[in-house]
Enzyme design. Structure first.
Site, PDB file in Angstrom:
ATOM      1  CB  SER A 142      -1.274  -0.400   1.242  1.00  0.00           C
ATOM      2  OG  SER A 142      -2.143   0.884   1.033  1.00  0.00           O
ATOM      3  CG  ASP A 296      -6.452  -3.595  -3.696  1.00  0.00           C
ATOM      4  OD1 ASP A 296      -6.932  -2.761  -3.418  1.00  0.00           O
ATOM      5  OD2 ASP A 296      -5.790  -3.384  -3.573  1.00  0.00           O
ATOM      6  CG  HIS A 325      -5.938  -2.268   0.289  1.00  0.00           C
ATOM      7  ND1 HIS A 325      -4.641  -2.301  -0.561  1.00  0.00           N
ATOM      8  CD2 HIS A 325      -5.023  -1.524   1.086  1.00  0.00           C
ATOM      9  CE1 HIS A 325      -3.879  -2.193  -0.390  1.00  0.00           C
ATOM     10  NE2 HIS A 325      -4.360  -1.057   0.572  1.00  0.00           N
TER      11      HIS A 325
END
Lengths: 353, 353
Positions: A142, A296, A325
Site C-alpha cells: 500500500s 483489491d 486490500h
C-alpha cells in the site's frame, strides 16, 4: 504532544528511536529533528549487501511485519538477511503530529510530508546509521508500495530488487477521492477541532465512521458475501466491525492519519520526470515483482498491471485473496504463503549491476 | 412538512399524484393516506396487456426515465406501450418524510417501509386506478431492480417479463454496509438534529460528504482514471464533484434519503420463503434478463450472475460501461443503446402463460 497508549511498547515491541536530524521537506516545511522508529532483525553481513528494507503502510507500523511476515520459514528470514522496517513519518511512532515535543510542528502545525521525504530520510538512516548503501530488496504494501516505487526510481543504483504489494507508483484519482472521504470523517467530527483536540477519544465518532469506510472499500464485496469474518472468530458482520475495524482505527491519532493520508494522496514517482510516468518507471533497474491483490477494490489489478508494463524486466505476480486490500493484514491463511513464494523467488533472482 | 424546490414541477415534470388510501406496512407501521407520484406515457390497449411498469431507484425519480430511457426510438416506446413509472415511497415525490402533511408520520416519525410495501402499493395502483392486472414488463435499476425482483416473486402471475438492471434480489452484506456509510454522513451532521431540521440546507455538509461516497463507489476506478467527467463538460475531477454530484445530492431531503436507504438495505425476496433465496427465485415465471453493469463496484456482475443462475429460463445481459453503477444516469452514449437492445429483445420474446 498527546499521550496515546496505542503508540507504546505495550502494542509495538522492539523498536529503536533513531534521530537523523533536520529534514527539509519537498513542500517547503521542515522537521527540525526527525526521529525514525526502526525495527531490525538479523545481522548486516560483511559485504553489506544483505539488507531488506520495509517501509510501512497507512495506519500500519512495523508490528504487522513482525507478527506476520518476518521470521524463520518466511522469505524475509533474519537468519539470512538484515531486515530494517522503518515506520513512516507521521505514523505515530516516528515523528508525528501527536508525538512531537517540538511545538513548532505539533498537531495542526505538522508540515506536509511526501513519499519522497520518507525515502530521503530512510536513505540517510541506512547510510549514516547502518552503513548500508545497497538494498537486496525493498518491499512494502500500500503506502509501503508507494515508497518502494519511490526508492526504485529515486535511488536506482541502491535497489537490487523491489516488490510493491497492493499499491501504485502514481496514486490514482479514485484513490485520491477515497482517501479524501476518509479524511472527511475526521474533519467533520466537532471533536477534531481543527486538529487541536486533547485526546484522540474526542474524535472517536469520526474515527469510527472512518473505520466503516474501510469496511466497504478495504475489504471486498466477496469478503462480506462469504462471511470471511467468521474465520476470524466473529459471529456477525456487526461484531466484526465492533471487534476488529473500530478498535483498530479508533485507537489511532487523527492528525497522524491525516498526515499519512495527505502523503498517500500525492504519491507519484513521475514528479521526477515532469509528469512522465513511463519515463520515471523506465529508470528502474531493480528486478521488480509487482504484486497486486486480486480482489483489491481501490488498487485494482488493472491499475497495478498498467504500471508494471512500464517497468523494464518486471513481472506481475497477483496475490489471490478475497479479503481485498486489507488482505495485507495477513488474515487469510493463504496470503502470506503467496507473498513468501514470490519474495523467495525474487530474492533468489541473480541481479547484475 | 418542508418546502424543497427540488421536488416540484420545475424539476420533475408531468406527474400525477394518486392516492391509494391507507397502507399497512410489513414492519407494523401505517401510512394513513399513501399518495403515489406517477408518470405515464402512451395508452393502455383494449387487451390491457401492453403495460410496462418502472419503479425508481435510490435518490431517483421518474424524471431520469423521461429524460433518457422512454420515448420513440427506445424500447420503452409510448407508441406501443402504456408505460407507468411509479416513484417509490419516500423518494420525495410520493408520500415521504419531508412532504407529508400528516404529522403522525412526518420527518423523524416516518415509518419503516420495505421494498414489498412499494410493490403492494404499486399493485393496488395498477389494478384499482388503471385496471391493469398484467404487466408486459417490469424494469428498474438499482432499488428499481429490487422492486422488479419483488414483483416477479410476489406476483408471478402478473409479470410476463422482467429486467432488473444493476441490482439484486437479496441485498448483499457489502451493500448494507455501504448504504450505512451513506446514512452516517447524514446522521453525523449536527444540522440533521435527529431528523427534525427545518430545511435540507441545514444538512448540506452531511449531504456533500454523502455525495463524495457516491464518487468513489458509484463511479468506478476506471471512470476516474479515464477522466470520463471531461466528456460531461468538466475540466477537473473537483469541478465534476462540485458541479455534478454535490448539487445532485445536496438538493435532496435527508430524511427521504434515509427512508429509501433503510428500504434498500433490507431488500430480500427470500422473505417470502423463509430465507431460501433459491426457492424464492425459483418461483419466477416471468422471462427475465438480468442486467448488471460491467464496472459496478457494489452490485458486481458476479453477485447478479449468481442470482440469475437461480431464475428459471433467465438470461444474463451485462451492460458494458466504465461509469460503473452510476452509468444508470445514462451519461455514456453507449449505455442506453445497450439497454434498448436488451429490452427490445426481451419485449419481443413470446411468453406463454
Amino acid at each position: 504532544m498527546i499521550e496515546n497508549p496505542f503508540y507504546t511498547d505495550a502494542v509495538h515491541q522492539d523498536f529503536e528511536l533513531i534521530s537523523i536530524g533536520r529534514l527539509e521537506l519537498e513542500d517547503g516545511g521542515v522537521i527540525p529533528d526527525l526521529t525514525l522508529a526502526v525495527r531490525t532483525w538479523g545481522t548486516l553481513n560483511e559485504a553489506k549487501d544483505n539488507t531488506i528494507l520495509i517501509p510501512t503502510w497507512y495506519s500500519g507500523t512495523h508490528q504487522i511485519w513482525a507478527d506476520a511476515y518476518v521470521g524463520e520459514g518466511h522469505a524475509l528470514d533474519p537468519s539470512r538477511y538484515f531486515i530494517v522496517c522503518v515506520n513512516q513519518i507521521g505514523n505515530g511512532l516516528s515523528t508525528s503530529p501527536h508525538n512531537t515535543t517540538d511545538e513548532s510542528i505539533s498537531m495542526s502545525r505538522f508540515p506536509q510530508v511526501r513519499i519522497g521525504d520518507d525515502v530521503v530520510a530512510q536513505e540517510i538512516l541506512l547510510r549514516e546509521h547502518f552503513g548500508v548503501e545497497t538494498l537486496a530488496l525493498v518491499v512494502g504494501g500500500s503506502m509501503g508500495a508507494q515508497q518502494t516505487y519511490e526508492w526504485a526510481v529515486r535511488f536506482p543504483h541502491m535497489v537490487q530488487r523491489a516488490a510493491p504489494i497492493a499499491g501504485t507508483a502514481k496514486n490514482t484519482p479514485h484513490d485520491f477521492l477515497f482517501t479524501e472521504t476518509l479524511n472527511e470523517q475526521i474533519w467533520s467530527d466537532p471533536g477534531w477541532n481543527g486538529g487541536e483536540y486533547t485526546s484522540n477519544t474526542e474524535v472517536v465518532d469520526g474515527l469510527r465512521r472512518h473505520a466503516h469506510l474501510w469496511a466497504t472499500m478495504g475489504f471486498s464485496t466477496e469478503f462480506w458475501k462469504q462471511e470471511k469474518w467468521a474465520a476470524l472468530g466473529f459471529d456477525s458482520k456487526e461484531a466484526f466491525l465492533e471487534g476488529f475495524l473500530e478498535p483498530y482505527f479508533t485507537a489511532m491519532d487523527p492528525n497522524d492519519l491525516l498526515a499519512m493520508a495527505w502523503k498517500w494522496q500525492r504519491g507519484d514517482v513521475s514528479r521526477h520526470t515532469d509528469g512522465d510516468l513511463a519515463a520515471a518507471l523506465g529508470r528502474i533497474t531493480a528486478k521488480m515483482f509487482v504484486m497486486p491483490i486480486s480482489e483489491d477494490m481501490f488498487f485494482p489489478v488493472r491499475d497495478c498491471a498498467a504500471e508494471q508494463a512500464l517497468v523494464p524486466g518486471s513481472e506481475l505476480r497477483v496475490i489471490e485473496d478475497v479479503h481485498g486490500h486489507l488482505g495485507l493484514f495477513a488474515v487469510d491463511p493463504g496470503f502470506v504463503p503467496q507473498v513468501d513464494a514470490a519474495l523467495a523467488e525474487l530474492l533468489d533472482t541473480r541481479v547484475s549491476r
